[in-house]
Design an enzyme around this catalytic site. Structure first.
Site, mmCIF file in Angstrom:
data_model
loop_
_atom_site.group_PDB
_atom_site.id
_atom_site.type_symbol
_atom_site.label_atom_id
_atom_site.label_comp_id
_atom_site.label_asym_id
_atom_site.label_seq_id
_atom_site.Cartn_x
_atom_site.Cartn_y
_atom_site.Cartn_z
ATOM 1 N N ARG A 17 80.066 8.732 -13.638
ATOM 2 C CA ARG A 17 79.245 9.604 -12.791
ATOM 3 C C ARG A 17 78.223 8.788 -12.007
ATOM 4 O O ARG A 17 78.056 8.975 -10.796
ATOM 5 C CB ARG A 17 78.556 10.646 -13.686
ATOM 6 C CG ARG A 17 77.679 11.651 -12.947
ATOM 7 C CD ARG A 17 77.402 12.875 -13.800
ATOM 8 N NE ARG A 17 78.641 13.524 -14.169
ATOM 9 C CZ ARG A 17 79.203 13.444 -15.399
ATOM 10 N NH1 ARG A 17 78.596 12.779 -16.369
ATOM 11 N NH2 ARG A 17 80.351 14.027 -15.639
ATOM 12 N N ASP A 74 81.628 12.307 -25.210
ATOM 13 C CA ASP A 74 80.835 11.084 -25.438
ATOM 14 C C ASP A 74 80.869 10.557 -26.880
ATOM 15 O O ASP A 74 80.850 9.333 -27.078
ATOM 16 C CB ASP A 74 79.382 11.290 -24.975
ATOM 17 C CG ASP A 74 79.261 11.237 -23.463
ATOM 18 O OD1 ASP A 74 80.207 10.756 -22.808
ATOM 19 O OD2 ASP A 74 78.220 11.673 -22.934
ATOM 20 N N ASP A 131 83.657 16.823 -10.113
ATOM 21 C CA ASP A 131 84.676 17.150 -11.099
ATOM 22 C C ASP A 131 84.966 15.882 -11.879
ATOM 23 O O ASP A 131 85.113 14.811 -11.291
ATOM 24 C CB ASP A 131 85.949 17.687 -10.443
ATOM 25 C CG ASP A 131 86.736 18.500 -11.448
ATOM 26 O OD1 ASP A 131 86.226 19.557 -11.875
ATOM 27 O OD2 ASP A 131 87.834 18.086 -11.837
HETATM 28 P P1 ITT Z 1 81.146 22.169 -13.474
HETATM 29 O O1 ITT Z 1 82.608 22.199 -13.128
HETATM 30 O O2 ITT Z 1 80.477 23.492 -13.327
HETATM 31 O O3 ITT Z 1 80.404 21.068 -12.773
HETATM 32 P P2 ITT Z 1 82.129 21.408 -16.113
HETATM 33 O O4 ITT Z 1 81.471 20.929 -17.369
HETATM 34 O O5 ITT Z 1 83.122 22.520 -16.236
HETATM 35 O O6 ITT Z 1 80.990 21.800 -15.049
HETATM 36 P P3 ITT Z 1 84.267 19.750 -15.119
HETATM 37 O O7 ITT Z 1 85.081 20.914 -14.740
HETATM 38 O O8 ITT Z 1 84.150 18.611 -14.166
HETATM 39 O O9 ITT Z 1 82.762 20.179 -15.412
HETATM 40 O O10 ITT Z 1 84.766 19.260 -16.522
HETATM 41 C C1 ITT Z 1 84.408 18.019 -16.973
HETATM 42 C C2 ITT Z 1 84.565 17.968 -18.468
HETATM 43 O O11 ITT Z 1 84.966 16.630 -18.789
HETATM 44 C C3 ITT Z 1 83.254 18.218 -19.163
HETATM 45 O O12 ITT Z 1 83.067 19.562 -19.539
HETATM 46 C C4 ITT Z 1 83.364 17.299 -20.369
HETATM 47 O O13 ITT Z 1 84.094 17.952 -21.378
HETATM 48 C C5 ITT Z 1 84.179 16.126 -19.817
HETATM 49 N N1 ITT Z 1 83.297 15.080 -19.271
HETATM 50 C C6 ITT Z 1 83.120 14.714 -17.970
HETATM 51 N N2 ITT Z 1 82.195 13.752 -17.841
HETATM 52 C C7 ITT Z 1 81.748 13.524 -19.079
HETATM 53 C C8 ITT Z 1 80.758 12.677 -19.608
HETATM 54 O O14 ITT Z 1 80.010 11.889 -18.828
HETATM 55 N N3 ITT Z 1 80.556 12.701 -20.916
HETATM 56 C C9 ITT Z 1 81.278 13.497 -21.711
HETATM 57 N N4 ITT Z 1 82.215 14.347 -21.318
HETATM 58 C C10 ITT Z 1 82.451 14.359 -19.993
#
Ligand code: ITT
Length: 202
Positions: free
Chosen positions: A186, A159, A81
């Site tokens: 990450r 990003d 997450d």
């Molecule tokens: P899962 O829960 O199924 O893994 P998700 O995309 O919904 O997929 P999250 O609930 O963890 O994942 O939400 C994380 C959000 O935060 C993601 O959709 C992006 O909008 C943002 N995010 C997280 N890490 C990021 C990154 O490395 N680069 C850009 N945006 C990021």
């Protein structure tokens, strides 16, 4: 032995970008990350609305494990997450990053930041992994700031508006994927895992 016979880390995520970043980050540890869908496709995860990344990710992993039917053998199961925490906005969007991205996008965040006195922000990545014996959790951050306008084509999510402190002034979207992967929240969480646990290796 054929590649598919080796133990892998099955990453449950609806976000393909996360899976490819994790795969790239753990390559150097000779560990193979595969989409959980290759193991089983009908696992449904309902993301709990909670304030703490660690609690959310723990719930996500428990949901996946309780629905997993195949014998995992030596394979591991991982979930993550993540989100963007913006100081000027009191930590928003934080754990709601995915929803906020889908509703107002990066342009919406830039608008909310109009006249901000500080643009400092950080990405957080919290992951939970089941190694066949127990659950381990790792949380890391990537410090940075919100740019004045979106820039770049690479990466995903926020990003285009995130400039990492440990970079060269470019947004993550302006960097090549391996540049982002060297310093991202990450990768750091994945490297912590790799440095703490003996990963299944290819
Ligand atoms: P899962 O829960 O199924 O893994 P998700 O995309 O919904 O997929 P999250 O609930 O963890 O994942 O939400 C994380 C959000 O935060 C993601 O959709 C992006 O909008 C943002 N995010 C997280 N890490 C990021 C990154 O490395 N680069 C850009 N945006 C990021």
């Amino acid at each position: 032995m054929h590649n598919e016979d080796h133990a892998s880390i099955f990453f449950h995520s609806g976000n393909k970008n996360k899976i490819s970043e994790a795969s790239q980050a753990l390559n150097r540890f000779h560990a193979k990350v595969r989409p959980f869908d290759e193991l089983q496709q009908d696992v449904v995860v309902i993301e709990p609305q909670m304030d703490e990344f660690e609690a959310i990710v723990k719930s996500k992993l428990n949901q996946v494990l309780s629905q997993t039917n195949p014998d995992l053998k030596d394979n591991w199961v991982m979930v993550e997450d993540s989100g963007l925490v913006i100081d000027e906005l009191g930590g928003f969007p934080g754990p709601y990053s995915s929803y906020v991205y889908a509703s107002i996008g990066v342009e919406g965040i830039i608008r909310l930041m109009t006249g901000a006195s500080t643009r400092s922000a950080r990405y957080i990545s919290s992951l939970a992994v089941w190694n066949g014996n127990e659950v381990h959790q790792f949380t890391e951050t990537c410090e940075g700031k919100i740019s004045l306008e979106p820039a770049g084509e690479n990466g995903f999510g926020y990003d285009p508006i995130f400039i990492p402190r440990d970079g060269d002034g470019q947004t993550f979207s302006q960097m090549k994927s391996n540049q982002k992967n060297e310093i991202s929240h990450r990768s750091k969480a994945l490297y912590s895992m790799a440095n703490t646990l003996l990963l299944p290796s290819i």
